[in-house]
Design an enzyme around this catalytic site. Structure first.
Site, PDB file in Angstrom:
ATOM      1  N   GLU A  22       0.814  -1.218   0.000  1.00 26.42           N
ATOM      2  CA  GLU A  22       0.000   0.000   0.000  1.00 26.42           C
ATOM      3  C   GLU A  22       0.851   1.273   0.000  1.00 26.42           C
ATOM      4  O   GLU A  22       0.387   2.354   0.379  1.00 26.42           O
ATOM      5  CB  GLU A  22      -0.939  -0.012   1.206  1.00 26.42           C
ATOM      6  CG  GLU A  22      -1.937  -1.154   1.204  1.00 26.42           C
ATOM      7  CD  GLU A  22      -2.840  -1.120   2.413  1.00 26.42           C
ATOM      8  OE1 GLU A  22      -3.727  -0.258   2.466  1.00 26.42           O
ATOM      9  OE2 GLU A  22      -2.661  -1.962   3.312  1.00 26.42           O
ATOM     10  N   SER A 154      -6.609  -2.346   1.647  1.00 26.54           N
ATOM     11  CA  SER A 154      -6.921  -1.756   0.338  1.00 26.54           C
ATOM     12  C   SER A 154      -7.433  -2.775  -0.676  1.00 26.54           C
ATOM     13  O   SER A 154      -7.275  -2.597  -1.879  1.00 26.54           O
ATOM     14  CB  SER A 154      -5.695  -1.030  -0.238  1.00 26.54           C
ATOM     15  OG  SER A 154      -5.404   0.128   0.494  1.00 26.54           O
ATOM     16  N   TYR A 220      -9.608   3.509  -5.623  1.00 24.12           N
ATOM     17  CA  TYR A 220      -8.563   4.463  -5.965  1.00 24.12           C
ATOM     18  C   TYR A 220      -8.457   4.856  -7.436  1.00 24.12           C
ATOM     19  O   TYR A 220      -7.812   5.851  -7.759  1.00 24.12           O
ATOM     20  CB  TYR A 220      -7.190   3.906  -5.535  1.00 24.12           C
ATOM     21  CG  TYR A 220      -7.109   3.538  -4.085  1.00 24.12           C
ATOM     22  CD1 TYR A 220      -7.237   4.497  -3.080  1.00 24.12           C
ATOM     23  CD2 TYR A 220      -6.912   2.212  -3.688  1.00 24.12           C
ATOM     24  CE1 TYR A 220      -7.167   4.157  -1.744  1.00 24.12           C
ATOM     25  CE2 TYR A 220      -6.832   1.859  -2.352  1.00 24.12           C
ATOM     26  CZ  TYR A 220      -6.957   2.834  -1.391  1.00 24.12           C
ATOM     27  OH  TYR A 220      -6.882   2.498  -0.072  1.00 24.12           O
ATOM     28  N   ARG A 259     -11.220   3.124  11.496  1.00 24.66           N
ATOM     29  CA  ARG A 259     -12.434   2.930  10.698  1.00 24.66           C
ATOM     30  C   ARG A 259     -12.861   1.479  10.791  1.00 24.66           C
ATOM     31  O   ARG A 259     -12.017   0.576  10.829  1.00 24.66           O
ATOM     32  CB  ARG A 259     -12.134   3.284   9.235  1.00 24.66           C
ATOM     33  CG  ARG A 259     -13.313   3.763   8.427  1.00 24.66           C
ATOM     34  CD  ARG A 259     -12.935   3.948   6.969  1.00 24.66           C
ATOM     35  NE  ARG A 259     -12.752   2.654   6.307  1.00 24.66           N
ATOM     36  CZ  ARG A 259     -11.758   2.387   5.457  1.00 24.66           C
ATOM     37  NH1 ARG A 259     -10.847   3.291   5.167  1.00 24.66           N
ATOM     38  NH2 ARG A 259     -11.684   1.191   4.912  1.00 24.66           N
ATOM     39  N   ASP A 261     -15.412  -1.385   8.913  1.00 25.47           N
ATOM     40  CA  ASP A 261     -16.157  -1.643   7.676  1.00 25.47           C
ATOM     41  C   ASP A 261     -17.214  -2.726   7.879  1.00 25.47           C
ATOM     42  O   ASP A 261     -16.986  -3.710   8.599  1.00 25.47           O
ATOM     43  CB  ASP A 261     -15.202  -2.086   6.568  1.00 25.47           C
ATOM     44  CG  ASP A 261     -14.187  -1.001   6.224  1.00 25.47           C
ATOM     45  OD1 ASP A 261     -14.460   0.179   6.511  1.00 25.47           O
ATOM     46  OD2 ASP A 261     -13.123  -1.346   5.670  1.00 25.47           O
ATOM     47  N   GLU A 274     -14.002  -5.665   8.832  1.00 24.72           N
ATOM     48  CA  GLU A 274     -12.662  -5.476   9.382  1.00 24.72           C
ATOM     49  C   GLU A 274     -12.523  -4.122  10.051  1.00 24.72           C
ATOM     50  O   GLU A 274     -13.365  -3.232   9.885  1.00 24.72           O
ATOM     51  CB  GLU A 274     -11.598  -5.609   8.295  1.00 24.72           C
ATOM     52  CG  GLU A 274     -11.717  -4.599   7.172  1.00 24.72           C
ATOM     53  CD  GLU A 274     -10.664  -4.824   6.103  1.00 24.72           C
ATOM     54  OE1 GLU A 274      -9.550  -4.296   6.265  1.00 24.72           O
ATOM     55  OE2 GLU A 274     -10.949  -5.516   5.107  1.00 24.72           O
ATOM     56  N   ASN A 276      -9.767  -0.917  10.472  1.00 24.93           N
ATOM     57  CA  ASN A 276      -8.586  -0.269   9.912  1.00 24.93           C
ATOM     58  C   ASN A 276      -8.049   0.722  10.933  1.00 24.93           C
ATOM     59  O   ASN A 276      -8.761   1.655  11.319  1.00 24.93           O
ATOM     60  CB  ASN A 276      -8.942   0.475   8.624  1.00 24.93           C
ATOM     61  CG  ASN A 276      -9.431  -0.462   7.538  1.00 24.93           C
ATOM     62  OD1 ASN A 276      -8.640  -1.038   6.817  1.00 24.93           O
ATOM     63  ND2 ASN A 276     -10.736  -0.625   7.434  1.00 24.93           N
ATOM     64  N   GLY A 280      -6.949   5.421   4.968  1.00 25.37           N
ATOM     65  CA  GLY A 280      -6.503   6.438   4.024  1.00 25.37           C
ATOM     66  C   GLY A 280      -6.813   7.837   4.517  1.00 25.37           C
ATOM     67  O   GLY A 280      -7.865   8.081   5.106  1.00 25.37           O
TER      68      GLY A 280
END
Length: 312
Positions: A22, A154, A220, A259, A261, A274, A276, A280
């Site tokens: 990443e 990602s 992205y 974060r 998800d 998951e 994070n 980002g």
């Protein structure tokens, strides 16, 4: 407790880049964070950790680190442990929280133990995998699955599979990134994410993409992904989601900011995906989008994240 004015007297290193898969995303995040902190009045040095001797942080007079490293080496407890050894305070989760949140399989095992909702799954180890097992794995998980390297972010190395042949191919691809792979029952429904800032869950975001799932390209590389924040969920359902996000975040040992998800399945039930711990952080990334709806500019967001590190 360190005040905002005291923080502005410190020398802050924004650590970015690194060596993970990443790296490119991290370069963008770190550049944005450094710009935001500088505009907010902080003394910032931007440091690419690729080939960098971390011991130099002390010789350069670094007082605190803002970690903008994604993936292995930066999000898995490694950089956190090194910084603790050096005595340099840092943003985000500690060693345990970072390492555990990075491990998708062990996170799901914890959630199962706590009774938090997450899809059925199997763990497949590269050293033990026999292709003859593929059909049984697929059948046990409902006939269609998502394959994920256990320690990547990602959406790197992820693929869906609905036959023994496609599962074998997806596993072999995932094994290129990780020796441990999560095979998760396919969830049909919408994808959502909730940013965490301190003890607070920010407004949820609903992501919509024409792709089969929210993959690397959808995140992205294309302009077709739609982000809805506010999420347009009923008030009670959004509150339920935010509460679940806080539970999942804390159960993984994560802290500071991050974060969580989710998918909302066809039965209208939340399914955890998951956590994070270093999401980002470009100005168009998910956490800044949620922060903006919450009433925080990007510069205020990075300032708050830095302040959280001083209050640990």
């Amino acid at each position: 407790m360190t005040s905002l004015e005291q923080l502005k007297q410190e020398k802050i290193a924004v650590l970015y880049g690194g060596d993970s898969a990443e790296r490119e995303v991290s370069l963008n995040s770190g550049s944005a964070v450094a710009k935001g902190l500088t505009e907010a009045g902080f003394n910032v040095e931007l440091i690419d950790t690729q080939g960098f001797n971390l011991g130099e942080l002390k010789t350069r007079g670094i007082d605190r680190a803002f970690i903008a490293l994604h993936g292995r080496g930066g999000e898995d407890g490694c950089i956190q442990g090194a910084l603790e050894y050096l005595g340099v305070p840092y943003t985000g989760s500690n060693v345990l929280g970072s390492a555990l949140a990075m491990d998708k399989i062990r996170c799901k095992q914890i959630w199962r133990t706590l009774g938090l909702p997450t899809a059925e799954f199997k763990m497949v180890e590269k050293a033990d995998f026999n292709p003859e097992q593929a059909a049984d794995i697929l059948a046990a998980l409902g006939g269609k699955v998502m394959v994920k390297p256990a320690h990547e972010g990602s959406s790197i190395g992820m693929a869906s599979a609905d036959s023994a042949e496609s599962l074998i191919a997806a596993l072999n691809n995932a094994f290129e990134y990780d020796s441990s792979v999560l095979v998760e029952a396919w969830i049909t429904g919408g994808e959502y994410t909730v940013a965490i800032l301190g003890q607070q869950a920010l407004p949820a975001i609903h992501m919509e993409t024409p792709h089969e799932f929210y993959d690397y390209q959808a995140k992205y590389q294309v302009s077709t992904t739609q982000y809805h924040c506010p999420s347009n969920l009923p008030k009670e359902q959004e509150a339920e989601l935010q509460g679940l996000a806080l539970q999942a975040f804390k159960s993984s040992g994560a802290s500071g900011w991050g974060r969580v998800d989710f998918m909302l399945n066809s039965d209208n039930q939340w399914q955890l995906l998951e956590v994070n711990t270093v999401p980002g952080m470009t100005e168009t990334s998910l956490v800044p989008k949620a922060a903006k709806v919450h009433g925080l500019t990007f510069n205020q967001l990075v300032t708050e994240i830095l302040q959280l590190s001083a209050n640990r």
